[in-house]
Design an enzyme around this catalytic site. Structure first.
Site, PDB file in Angstrom:
ATOM      1  N   LYS A  52       0.844  -1.208   0.000  1.00  0.00           N
ATOM      2  CA  LYS A  52       0.000   0.000   0.000  1.00  0.00           C
ATOM      3  C   LYS A  52       0.880   1.260   0.000  1.00  0.00           C
ATOM      4  CE  LYS A  52      -0.304   0.059   5.041  1.00  0.00           C
ATOM      5  NZ  LYS A  52      -0.987  -0.544   6.194  1.00  0.00           N
TER       6      LYS A  52
ATOM      7  N   ARG B   3     -10.366   0.927  14.889  1.00  0.00           N
ATOM      8  CA  ARG B   3     -10.214   1.591  13.596  1.00  0.00           C
ATOM      9  C   ARG B   3     -11.191   0.991  12.596  1.00  0.00           C
ATOM     10  NH1 ARG B   3      -4.334   1.490  10.592  1.00  0.00           N
ATOM     11  NH2 ARG B   3      -4.915  -0.666  10.175  1.00  0.00           N
TER      12      ARG B   3
ATOM     13  N   TYR C 241      16.344  30.808   4.324  1.00  0.00           N
ATOM     14  CA  TYR C 241      15.257  31.576   4.939  1.00  0.00           C
ATOM     15  C   TYR C 241      15.517  31.819   6.420  1.00  0.00           C
ATOM     16  CZ  TYR C 241      12.311  31.016   0.815  1.00  0.00           C
ATOM     17  OH  TYR C 241      11.807  31.074  -0.454  1.00  0.00           O
TER      18      TYR C 241
ATOM     19  N   MET D 132      11.582  24.715  -0.231  1.00  0.00           N
ATOM     20  CA  MET D 132      10.604  23.843  -0.890  1.00  0.00           C
ATOM     21  C   MET D 132      11.276  22.928  -1.924  1.00  0.00           C
ATOM     22  SD  MET D 132       7.106  24.952  -2.813  1.00  0.00           S
ATOM     23  CE  MET D 132       6.302  25.638  -1.373  1.00  0.00           C
TER      24      MET D 132
END
Ligand SMILES: *Cc1c(COP(=O)(O)O)cnc(C)c1O
Length: 397
Positions: A53, A151, A295, A348
């Protein structure tokens, strides 16, 4: 697409293109070895379902499923039908048409046609799911028992009776009975014992009704890592229903395991990380005393310094928590086998690292972001999380 290539170290790997300026290299050999370690620990009677998954925990679900099938895996666990369809297509194209695929994380009404089309088995626990699946008569269902995870799952007793009635009314196949442990990494956990007892109750209930599913499954990577885990508990439960026992393993296939609490790990020392995440040096610059980096200028240069610019950042999954300041060290990458500490804030799409201690670094040099020498557990420590979240957070190829 994945390319089979020999990497700079001369190892055969699968290379996955990324939509960004980095790539991952997968060692199929390590993947197969890890699978073998799990099979041995699970015991010869027990099937190991390979959990692929979340894009195989960031490793690429199609390629991992094919490599695992070639290593002997017959069952694959996915989160939803979209992943199930992708894995089915990939396996079929590789000539592995007999694989079984289990959708483990729920079903929406619009998912039902895909269940039939791609021959998926589905974990169910609600009457609504069974009703939705009426149009997919003959589908194989695995009933999840709620034993303490809180769950998914149906409680043993009246709720389970109702669900089993609905399954037979809808001409669906009751193919498996399963549960999921919530504290598998805690050795001797009273919670796990309670969950086992509750699961036994469900098995007895199914037995008393004369129902015989093909599979009984419980346990994940940490279960097999627990020195107290006795595979015969599961195989005896399965045997009482004339069923096959199965454990579902994900993270250990990829070479990681949550730290075990309270005992010596059984499989973790035998596993090796499958993924190496790499990029290249984009640029190199000399910085002078007083220059600031990144930054918020959280890192100020205190002496002449050679800095390499890397074309990856947090948008690619390089966690911002690996950033550093003058007072607090951060993470590092590896260039020419040496550590290059991360300087200032990770951006980023860009990151700066200190290469002052590494000779002859040049633009275009290969950089290891994650792999041997700085693994997903290291990243997880900085980020205050677990290796799972680091791996599946690396941007999808
Ligand atoms: C993800 C998952 C697993 C695999 O867990 P690992 O800790 O990665 O081995 C097993 N069972 C279920 C139901 C899961 O959702």
């Amino acid at each position: 697409m994945a390319l089979a290539v020999t990497n700079a170290e001369g190892e055969k790997t699968l290379q996955l293109e990324m939509p960004v300026r980095s790539w991952i290299e997968l060692s199929e050999e390590r993947l197969a070895n890890n699978f073998q370690v799990l099979r041995e620990r699970a015991g010869s009677a027990t099937c190991v379902l390979a959990v692929v998954k979340a894009n195989a925990y960031g490793h690429g679900e199609e390629h991992c499923a094919i490599a695992l099938a070639q290593a002997g895996a017959t069952w694959f666990g996915v989160a939803d039908v979209r992943e199930g369809a992708a894995v089915r297509r990939a396996l079929a194209a590789a000539g592995q048409s007999r694989a079984e695929i289990l959708v483990m994380c729920g079903l929406l009404p619009e998912d039902v046609p895909a269940v039939t089309e791609h021959r998926l088995s589905v974990v169910v626990w609600t009457l609504d799911q069974v009703t939705a699946l009426r149009s997919a008569a003959g589908s194989k269902l695995h009933v999840e028992i709620e034993t303490g995870m809180g769950r998914q799952g149906v409680r043993p007793g009246a709720e389970l009776d109702q669900l089993l009635d609905a399954i037979s009314d809808a001409r669906l196949v009751f193919a498996g009975l399963m549960t999921h442990f919530c504290s598998a990494e805690v050795v001797g956990s009273a919670r796990t014992r309670q969950q086992q007892t509750e699961f036994e109750r469900a098995v007895q209930q199914v037995h008393a009704r004369g129902l015989r599913p093909h599979w009984v499954h419980a346990g994940a990577s940490s279960t097999l890592n627990d020195p107290d885990w006795d595979p015969s508990w599961l195989s005896q439960l399965a045997e009482s229903l004339n069923a096959q026992p199965m454990v579902r393993c994900g993270i250990a296939l990829y070479g990681y395991c949550n730290p075990l609490q309270g005992g010596s790990p059984q499989i973790a020392p035998k596993l090796s990380p499958v993924m190496t995440w790499k990029t290249r040096v984009l640029d190199i610059r000399e910085m002078l005393t007083g220059n600031c980096i990144g930054y918020d200028s959280t890192f100020v240069v205190t002496g002449p310094m050679r800095v390499a610019l890397l074309p990856v950042g947090y948008a690619d999954g390089l966690r911002r928590s690996l950033s550093s300041t003058n007072r607090r060290e951060g993470g590092w990458v590896l260039i020419r086998d040496s550590r290059a500490p991360i300087l200032g804030r990770i951006s980023m799409n860009l990151t700066m690292v200190d290469v002052g201690a590494i000779e002859d670094v040049a633009s275009g040099d290969e950089v290891i972001l994650l792999g041997d020498g700085i693994d997903a557990d290291d990243h997880a420590r900085f980020a205050g999380t677990i290796s799972y979240e680091i791996l599946c957070g690396i941007r999808r190829p």
